[in-house]
Scaffold this motif. Sequence first.
Motif, PDB file in Angstrom:
ATOM      1  N   GLU A  53      41.480  34.682  59.875  1.00  0.00           N
ATOM      2  CA  GLU A  53      40.406  34.342  60.799  1.00  0.00           C
ATOM      3  C   GLU A  53      40.495  32.875  61.228  1.00  0.00           C
ATOM      4  OE1 GLU A  53      36.901  35.397  58.617  1.00  0.00           O
ATOM      5  OE2 GLU A  53      37.087  37.535  59.142  1.00  0.00           O
ATOM      6  N   ARG A  54      40.791  31.995  60.284  1.00  0.00           N
ATOM      7  CA  ARG A  54      40.941  30.568  60.599  1.00  0.00           C
ATOM      8  C   ARG A  54      42.073  30.352  61.593  1.00  0.00           C
ATOM      9  NH1 ARG A  54      43.829  27.525  56.254  1.00  0.00           N
ATOM     10  NH2 ARG A  54      45.480  28.633  57.336  1.00  0.00           N
ATOM     11  N   ASP A  55      43.194  31.020  61.364  1.00  0.00           N
ATOM     12  CA  ASP A  55      44.344  30.864  62.253  1.00  0.00           C
ATOM     13  C   ASP A  55      44.028  31.360  63.658  1.00  0.00           C
ATOM     14  OD1 ASP A  55      45.741  29.765  60.178  1.00  0.00           O
ATOM     15  OD2 ASP A  55      46.888  31.588  59.719  1.00  0.00           O
ATOM     16  N   ILE A  56      43.256  32.413  63.753  1.00  0.00           N
ATOM     17  CA  ILE A  56      42.853  32.920  65.070  1.00  0.00           C
ATOM     18  C   ILE A  56      41.979  31.889  65.778  1.00  0.00           C
ATOM     19  CG2 ILE A  56      41.408  34.638  66.236  1.00  0.00           C
ATOM     20  CD1 ILE A  56      42.468  36.673  64.158  1.00  0.00           C
ATOM     21  N   LEU A  57      41.060  31.292  65.039  1.00  0.00           N
ATOM     22  CA  LEU A  57      40.160  30.307  65.646  1.00  0.00           C
ATOM     23  C   LEU A  57      40.887  29.015  66.015  1.00  0.00           C
ATOM     24  CD1 LEU A  57      37.022  30.799  63.397  1.00  0.00           C
ATOM     25  CD2 LEU A  57      37.309  31.504  65.788  1.00  0.00           C
TER      26      LEU A  57
ATOM     27  N   LEU B 158      39.742  38.389  45.295  1.00  0.00           N
ATOM     28  CA  LEU B 158      39.694  37.037  45.846  1.00  0.00           C
ATOM     29  C   LEU B 158      40.926  36.734  46.701  1.00  0.00           C
ATOM     30  CD1 LEU B 158      38.265  35.142  42.757  1.00  0.00           C
ATOM     31  CD2 LEU B 158      37.080  35.646  44.907  1.00  0.00           C
ATOM     32  N   ARG B 159      42.082  37.215  46.273  1.00  0.00           N
ATOM     33  CA  ARG B 159      43.289  37.039  47.095  1.00  0.00           C
ATOM     34  C   ARG B 159      43.133  37.727  48.440  1.00  0.00           C
ATOM     35  NH1 ARG B 159      46.435  37.748  42.057  1.00  0.00           N
ATOM     36  NH2 ARG B 159      47.500  35.788  41.694  1.00  0.00           N
ATOM     37  N   ARG B 160      42.582  38.934  48.427  1.00  0.00           N
ATOM     38  CA  ARG B 160      42.371  39.686  49.669  1.00  0.00           C
ATOM     39  C   ARG B 160      41.411  38.926  50.590  1.00  0.00           C
ATOM     40  NH1 ARG B 160      42.571  44.507  47.421  1.00  0.00           N
ATOM     41  NH2 ARG B 160      40.546  44.242  46.495  1.00  0.00           N
ATOM     42  N   GLU B 161      40.294  38.466  50.030  1.00  0.00           N
ATOM     43  CA  GLU B 161      39.320  37.712  50.821  1.00  0.00           C
ATOM     44  C   GLU B 161      39.939  36.423  51.367  1.00  0.00           C
ATOM     45  OE1 GLU B 161      35.862  37.032  48.430  1.00  0.00           O
ATOM     46  OE2 GLU B 161      35.455  39.174  48.202  1.00  0.00           O
ATOM     47  N   ASN B 162      40.726  35.756  50.549  1.00  0.00           N
ATOM     48  CA  ASN B 162      41.376  34.523  50.978  1.00  0.00           C
ATOM     49  C   ASN B 162      42.331  34.786  52.138  1.00  0.00           C
ATOM     50  OD1 ASN B 162      41.912  31.775  50.840  1.00  0.00           O
ATOM     51  ND2 ASN B 162      43.584  32.062  49.387  1.00  0.00           N
ATOM     52  N   ARG B 163      43.106  35.859  52.044  1.00  0.00           N
ATOM     53  CA  ARG B 163      44.043  36.211  53.118  1.00  0.00           C
ATOM     54  C   ARG B 163      43.286  36.481  54.419  1.00  0.00           C
ATOM     55  NH1 ARG B 163      45.598  40.977  51.568  1.00  0.00           N
ATOM     56  NH2 ARG B 163      44.566  42.050  53.242  1.00  0.00           N
ATOM     57  N   ILE B 164      42.171  37.191  54.331  1.00  0.00           N
ATOM     58  CA  ILE B 164      41.380  37.507  55.527  1.00  0.00           C
ATOM     59  C   ILE B 164      40.817  36.224  56.134  1.00  0.00           C
ATOM     60  CG2 ILE B 164      39.243  38.604  56.318  1.00  0.00           C
ATOM     61  CD1 ILE B 164      39.870  40.846  54.256  1.00  0.00           C
ATOM     62  N   LEU B 165      40.294  35.335  55.289  1.00  0.00           N
ATOM     63  CA  LEU B 165      39.739  34.079  55.792  1.00  0.00           C
ATOM     64  C   LEU B 165      40.809  33.218  56.455  1.00  0.00           C
ATOM     65  CD1 LEU B 165      37.310  33.214  52.880  1.00  0.00           C
ATOM     66  CD2 LEU B 165      36.688  33.869  55.217  1.00  0.00           C
ATOM     67  N   LYS B 166      42.009  33.184  55.893  1.00  0.00           N
ATOM     68  CA  LYS B 166      43.097  32.423  56.508  1.00  0.00           C
ATOM     69  C   LYS B 166      43.476  33.015  57.864  1.00  0.00           C
ATOM     70  CE  LYS B 166      45.296  30.549  52.394  1.00  0.00           C
ATOM     71  NZ  LYS B 166      46.489  30.578  51.530  1.00  0.00           N
TER      72      LYS B 166
END
Length: 90
Positions: free
Chosen positions: A75-79, A65-73
């Motif tokens: 992606e959000r920052d890129i957007l 879940l930490r890994r997934e959360n880091r990836i989502l953050k």
Amino acid sequence: MGTGRTDEFRKDAVRIALTSGLTRRQVADDLGVGLSTLNKWVTAHRDTDVVSPEDRELARENEQLRRENRILKEERDILKKPPVLRQPKA
């Protein structure tokens, strides 16, 4: 010479190292022991019941879940970044 840590301290250190989600370096620093010492304790207690199977599974799930959360953050920052507009060539 070592400081003579108790077996209970060693087991707690191993449990923290295996379930906290922190790096072993962070755990060793927080507990005031050397990284190689902590690694030896983990190796010695790996197959014991220091960490229950349920705790190990929760630690694995937590790490995922930490890994997934880091990836989502990321992606959000890129957007959030404004698009780069290029000047038309004249």
